[in-house]
Structure formats: structure tokens, C-alpha cells
Design an enzyme around this catalytic site. Sequence first.
Site, mmCIF file in Angstrom:
data_model
loop_
_atom_site.group_PDB
_atom_site.id
_atom_site.type_symbol
_atom_site.label_atom_id
_atom_site.label_comp_id
_atom_site.label_asym_id
_atom_site.label_seq_id
_atom_site.Cartn_x
_atom_site.Cartn_y
_atom_site.Cartn_z
ATOM 1 N N ASN A 121 11.477 -69.045 7.798
ATOM 2 C CA ASN A 121 10.344 -69.371 8.451
ATOM 3 C C ASN A 121 9.298 -70.089 7.517
ATOM 4 O O ASN A 121 8.374 -70.947 7.852
ATOM 5 C CB ASN A 121 9.528 -67.980 8.636
ATOM 6 N N THR A 166 -19.790 -102.850 33.641
ATOM 7 C CA THR A 166 -19.597 -101.814 33.975
ATOM 8 C C THR A 166 -19.327 -101.579 35.415
ATOM 9 O O THR A 166 -19.428 -102.399 36.286
ATOM 10 C CB THR A 166 -21.031 -101.256 34.017
ATOM 11 N N HIS A 167 -18.376 -100.475 35.779
ATOM 12 C CA HIS A 167 -17.833 -100.359 36.922
ATOM 13 C C HIS A 167 -16.971 -101.493 37.367
ATOM 14 O O HIS A 167 -16.518 -101.526 38.533
ATOM 15 C CB HIS A 167 -18.849 -100.056 38.091
ATOM 16 N N SER A 288 10.295 -113.134 34.234
ATOM 17 C CA SER A 288 10.613 -112.343 35.438
ATOM 18 C C SER A 288 12.063 -112.709 35.635
ATOM 19 O O SER A 288 12.290 -114.032 35.576
ATOM 20 C CB SER A 288 9.853 -112.384 36.631
ATOM 21 N N LYS A 294 6.588 -116.477 36.037
ATOM 22 C CA LYS A 294 5.916 -115.022 35.330
ATOM 23 C C LYS A 294 5.752 -115.054 33.990
ATOM 24 O O LYS A 294 6.844 -115.632 33.355
ATOM 25 C CB LYS A 294 6.429 -113.876 35.957
ATOM 26 N N ASN A 296 4.211 -111.946 31.685
ATOM 27 C CA ASN A 296 3.866 -110.615 31.940
ATOM 28 C C ASN A 296 3.396 -110.067 30.699
ATOM 29 O O ASN A 296 4.252 -110.153 29.696
ATOM 30 C CB ASN A 296 4.988 -109.773 32.688
ATOM 31 N N GLU A 301 0.965 -103.430 28.711
ATOM 32 C CA GLU A 301 1.760 -102.529 29.529
ATOM 33 C C GLU A 301 2.391 -101.311 29.183
ATOM 34 O O GLU A 301 2.225 -100.149 29.483
ATOM 35 C CB GLU A 301 2.359 -103.130 30.724
ATOM 36 N N TYR A 328 6.130 -65.148 12.945
ATOM 37 C CA TYR A 328 7.020 -66.374 13.407
ATOM 38 C C TYR A 328 7.739 -65.845 14.687
ATOM 39 O O TYR A 328 8.101 -64.688 14.740
ATOM 40 C CB TYR A 328 7.941 -66.467 12.314
ATOM 41 N N GLN A 333 10.304 -73.284 16.955
ATOM 42 C CA GLN A 333 11.066 -74.043 16.568
ATOM 43 C C GLN A 333 10.895 -75.617 17.470
ATOM 44 O O GLN A 333 11.183 -76.727 17.162
ATOM 45 C CB GLN A 333 12.478 -73.848 16.914
HETATM 46 N N1 ARG Z 1 14.983 -74.109 13.027
HETATM 47 C C1 ARG Z 1 14.005 -72.752 12.880
HETATM 48 C C2 ARG Z 1 12.592 -73.592 13.202
HETATM 49 O O1 ARG Z 1 12.513 -74.792 13.124
HETATM 50 C C3 ARG Z 1 13.872 -72.591 11.417
HETATM 51 C C4 ARG Z 1 13.293 -71.025 11.265
HETATM 52 C C5 ARG Z 1 14.107 -70.001 11.746
HETATM 53 N N2 ARG Z 1 13.856 -68.999 11.735
HETATM 54 C C6 ARG Z 1 14.387 -67.862 12.080
HETATM 55 N N3 ARG Z 1 13.867 -66.736 12.038
HETATM 56 N N4 ARG Z 1 15.436 -67.996 12.814
HETATM 57 O O2 ARG Z 1 11.522 -72.845 13.306
#
Ligand code: ARG
Length: 468
Positions: A121, A166-167, A288, A294, A296, A301, A328, A333
Site C-alpha cells: 500500500n 464573438t459568437h 484524402s 484535400k 486536412n 482535429e 487502502y 489500483q
Molecule cells: N497493485 C496494487 C495497487 O496498485 C498494489 C497494492 C496492493 N495492495 C493490496 N493490499 N493488495 O494498488
Amino acid sequence: MSSTDGPDTAGDGGALWGGRFEGGMAPEMVPLNRCLGVDGRLWRQDVRGSMAWARALGGAEVLTPEEVGRLVDGLEAVARRLATEDWSGAPEEDIHSLVERMLGEEVGELAGKLHTGRSRNDQSATDVQLWGMEAVEGLVEEVEALVLALAEWAEAGREVALPGYTHLQQGQPVRAAQWALAHAQAFLRDRRRLRFAQEAAAVLPLGSGAIAGCPFPVDREALRRELGFRAVSGNSIDAVSDRDWICDLVYAGAVAGVHLSRLGEDLVLFSSTEFGFVRMADGYSTGSSLMPQKRNPDAAELARGKSGRLAGNLQALLTLLKGLPTGYNRDLQEDKEPLFDTVDTLRLVLPAMRGAVDTATFRSERIEAALDTQLMATDLADYLVRRGVPFRESHEVVGRVVRLAEEEDRPLADLDLADFAEIHLAFEADVVEVFDWETSLESRDSRGGSSLRAVDEQLEEVRSALMA
Ligand code: ARG
């Protein structure tokens, strides 16, 4: 732990847990769980963060100096392998598991000590933040290059009177330089937003563990210095779940997308046969397959089109985060795809737009031909104001003048003094002097206005903002 050390992982690729599990991961769960294809690009940051963590564990006397040395050397070897081998098909769930497995292959059992006091985490948050801090550096450079290209184009348009719309109706004359600098100003604000996101990313989460903090006396301040963060996170629960900085960055990208799209739209319009104000270079246009004539404006775009996904990434991220319980959650993820996509998209669009702007030219003869003297109707009203007529009345009077010109199908500037005088006695012989493009442009000498002095000041400000 390498995949062979653990229980039967049945395709879950060397899971980093196992003690409390019986049997492997369900086969349908494996691809859902796996994110190596997305977070694999964080390998440099993962190795770097892991080296710093090994040193921090050394400092906390959890590891001996000799162990720290072997781990750091092992991680260096892992980095060399990751840089040269094709590991895209590795069975691991994510980059953290892959690095740990490879480290085991380099240093054996000792690899299992690296994760002491650390969780994926705080590890994954650290990796992405490091990545984001670097990514902003590159984006800022691209934005600045685009601003410079606009400033240079502005230089070429200092003397060119352009209808100001404008507009999408002709409003008042402006300078072509002023138009280019308007876009430059917007991109300079994007740069500020990107920097803000970078600052928000620079708060170190490592040392927060899974949620509660770290039970070993690691020096988080030393970690911060080594990894180049600005501050150390102040709450471990917040640190492992804070994705505000990604919102900031993806928001900055969404707004930049809007600006790119609006510049793109101006270029599409201005390079059309009907306007013809701008010529875009062949290198940024396409032909094109069917219509031989053409040409473009595809760069413009595509800039307009790509803005859709930049806006969508922000929506995806905010929806992802809304309603998550504290701490967490695996949902987090999913933060990486919108982030990576925003950065990748900007890296595609910004250089192409910079090139398109660099090579585009104003077609002054076409611009001049499009200037209708009705653009100076406001100047005419201001003329009366200078003769003491209240603006509301002069607006009404000039409205009648314009109607007369339209009824007679004559340009506003071609009316005779008699026509003017018949509508209002304050019109005198010098009214013809109103119909001069330079006089009109020069009259707006307010800061940010269309006079040459004001435009040069804007140009100077944009240039010095680039130096800052
Ligand atoms: N791949 C996970 C992420 O990007 C990593 C953390 C995973 N943690 C867990 N408690 N499973 O968040």
C-alpha cells in the site's frame, strides 16, 4: 518469496501471501487481479524506492550494513535485468511481486527481509508518486515549447489586423498576435496547474505501512531526502489512500485538453477554404484517399478529439474514489490507467501541436479580405461618445447607421457624410477617420488590449514567464 517457495499458487504468479490460504487463486480471478501490464512501467521507481527502503531498514538496525549492501546490489542487478529482459509475460500479479521474485533470484532468502515494515500500500503509492513527479517535468517542458511556438507565431502577427470573433461573428478588430497570445496565456495556466499537481505528489507515503504506520524506527526524513520528496505524509491512513494529487494532475490534463481542443478548433476553422486565414504545413496535414484536392488539418482535429479522453479520465478517477471507505482499497489500483493515459495522451498531442503551430503561417491577404468595416461599428459609437453623446444613445444611433448600410448593401465605411449627418448631427467630416484599422487597434491601449504597445507587453510577459 519466489513462486516456487509458496503454496500451490495455480497461476496467481508468486503471490506475496499464502500462509492463511488454501489452494491457489481461481483461474477467472487471475486476469482480474493482475496489473503487471499496467504498473510494469513503474519498475524504475519500484527499484529506487526499494533501495531507499533497504537503507532505511539499515538505519533502523533491522538489517545489518552487509545485508543492506547485498540488497542494494541485488536490486541493481534486478534493474539491469528489467531494462534488458522481456518480462511482459511474467506470471506475477504486479511489479512489486516481480521485483521481489527477481531479487530472490539474485540474493536468495535475504530478499524476504526487504518487505519488513513495508506494505504494497505505501510501496505502490510511493512508486506512482515518484513516477508522477517525473512525468510532470516532461509535460511542463512540452507545454513551454508550445507556448514558445505561439509566442513566435505572435511575433509574426504583430502587424496583422484580424477579425476578433464573438459568437463566431465578426466583433472588433484584434491583432493576430493577440489571438496567438490568448492561447499562450491558457497554456501558461496549464503549466501552473501541472506544477501544483507535482507539488501535491511530493508528499512521501513510504513508512506508512498498510495503514497504521511502521513499527521499526525508520528515518522517514532521510527517506524523503533520498527520494526527492518535499514533505513526509502526516497521517498513515490518509497516506495510503490519498489520490488527490492524481486528481490534480488528471484535472490539469483535462483542462489542457480543453485548451488544445480550442486551439485545434481555431486552426481547423482558420485553415478552411472559407476562412483561409492560416496555412498549416503539409507535415501536420493529411490528404484524402478519394478526393485528390484535400488537405486536412489532422493535427488540429486530433488535438480536439483527444481532449475527450482527457476529460473522461478525470470522470473515471473521481467516480473511482467517491464513496471508498477510509484506508487502502483494491479499487485504488485502478488509479493508474487514467493517470498514465492522461500523461501519454498529452505527450502525443503537445509535441504535435507545437510542431503544427511552429510551421503554420498567417495568410495576411486572406485575413485582410475578410475584414469588414462593420468591425469598427463600436469605434463609431465611441466617436459619438467623445462628442458627448451618451453611449446608450450612440449605440442606438450606430445601429441605425449599420441598418442603412445594409439596406443599401454598402460597406459601413462607404457611407457619405450626408448619410451620417442625417442620422445624427454629432457626426462631422472627421468621421471618415474612424475607419482605419490601425487607429482602431491602437485605440485599445489598455493592458491586454490590441495596441502595439499592449501586444508587445503581452509578448514580453509570456516570454518572461517562460524564463521564470
Ligand atoms: N497493485 C496494487 C495497487 O496498485 C498494489 C497494492 C496492493 N495492495 C493490496 N493490499 N493488495 O494498488
